[in-house]
Structures are given as structure tokens and as C-alpha cells.
Design a protein around this motif. Structure first.
Motif, PDB file in Angstrom:
ATOM      1  N   THR A   9     -65.704   3.578  31.556  1.00 18.73           N
ATOM      2  CA  THR A   9     -64.740   4.356  31.106  1.00 18.73           C
ATOM      3  C   THR A   9     -65.004   5.702  31.756  1.00 18.73           C
ATOM      4  O   THR A   9     -65.664   5.747  32.746  1.00 18.73           O
ATOM      5  N   SER A 126     -70.587   9.333  22.487  1.00 16.78           N
ATOM      6  CA  SER A 126     -69.581  10.299  22.907  1.00 16.78           C
ATOM      7  C   SER A 126     -69.201   9.834  24.554  1.00 16.78           C
ATOM      8  O   SER A 126     -68.254  10.186  24.858  1.00 16.78           O
ATOM      9  N   ARG A 129     -66.731   7.159  25.611  1.00 15.70           N
ATOM     10  CA  ARG A 129     -65.249   7.314  25.350  1.00 15.70           C
ATOM     11  C   ARG A 129     -64.616   8.057  26.646  1.00 15.70           C
ATOM     12  O   ARG A 129     -65.395   8.965  27.372  1.00 15.70           O
TER      13      ARG A 129
END
Length: 133
Positions: A9, A126, A129
Motif C-alpha cells: 500500500t 495502521s 492501510r
């Protein structure tokens, strides 16, 4: 072309490694503060069959007979069954006789462990993402 971060990501790679280090540190401190004791011995009751307690020493009797049967005839399925089932029961008895307890620690030490563990997990997750720019 964008640079891929953690997990493919666009998340922060720095957050990923910081969270991973914090998570490992908190896990290490937590596991090092747990005391493990056992009560395993030849007179310790492992199982109860028909109201009669089977101790860890009794578990070795079928193992001895099974070993003799296997050495006499290696294709003897009963001997192999006795050996393997005795080893499984002995391992089960050792594992079930373990007792876990936390050592005495100050509130500060406990807070450090929780902050490192839970905070590290939060940063680690976290980072997986995407961050919109």
C-alpha cells in the motif's frame, strides 16, 4: 509511479518498522515477566479412569511393553500404538501440569509493556492501510 510502502500500500514504511520494533519489544517484556512452574512428577495424577488416578509413572508401563514388542517385531502395530500413545499421554501430562503466573512488577513496568505492545500493534496495522495525499 508511486513508491509502495508496507503491505503493497501507500502506507508509511517508517510506521511499519517502528510499530514492528515496539510490538517485538512489548512482546519480549511481557513474555520475560511470566513465570512458568510445573508440578510434574512420578506421583502426580495425570488422568482419572473409573475413579482410579493414573500417575505419570503408570504412563511409562505401556511404553516399556510397546518398546519391547517393537524391538521383537518392528511390524507389530500394537507395540507401535502403545509406544506412540504413551508418548502422547506423557507430553499431554507435562503440558497440563504447567502453571503460568506474572512476576511482581510496578505499575510503570506494566504500562510500558502495554504501551509498547498495543501501541506497536496499532502503528503496525495502521501502516498497512493507504494514506491519501
Amino acid at each position: 509511479m508511486s513508491i509502495q510502502g508496507a503491505g503493497g500500500t501507500e502506507g508509511g514504511i517508517g510506521r511499519f518498522f517502528l510499530g514492528l520494533i515496539m510490538l517485538i519489544g512489548g512482546g519480549y517484556l511481557f513474555l520475560s515477566s511470566v513465570n512458568v512452574t510445573n508440578s510434574f512428577g512420578m506421583g502426580y495424577r495425570l488422568f482419572s479412569v473409573g475413579g482410579m488416578g493414573i500417575t505419570s509413572g503408570f504412563v511409562l508401563i505401556p511404553f516399556i511393553f510397546g518398546t519391547g514388542m517393537v524391538f521383537f517385531n518392528s511390524k507389530n502395530y500394537i507395540g507401535w500404538f502403545l509406544m506412540i500413545s504413551s508418548i502422547v499421554m506423557l507430553a499431554f501430562g507435562v503440558i497440563t501440569s504447567l502453571h503460568f503466573s506474572m512476576r511482581s512488577m510496578s505499575l510503570f513496568e506494566l504500562l510500558i509493556i502495554l504501551i509498547l505492545g498495543v501501541g506497536g500493534l496499532g502503528l503496525f496495522l495502521s501502516s498497512l492501510r493507504s494514506f491519501s495525499k
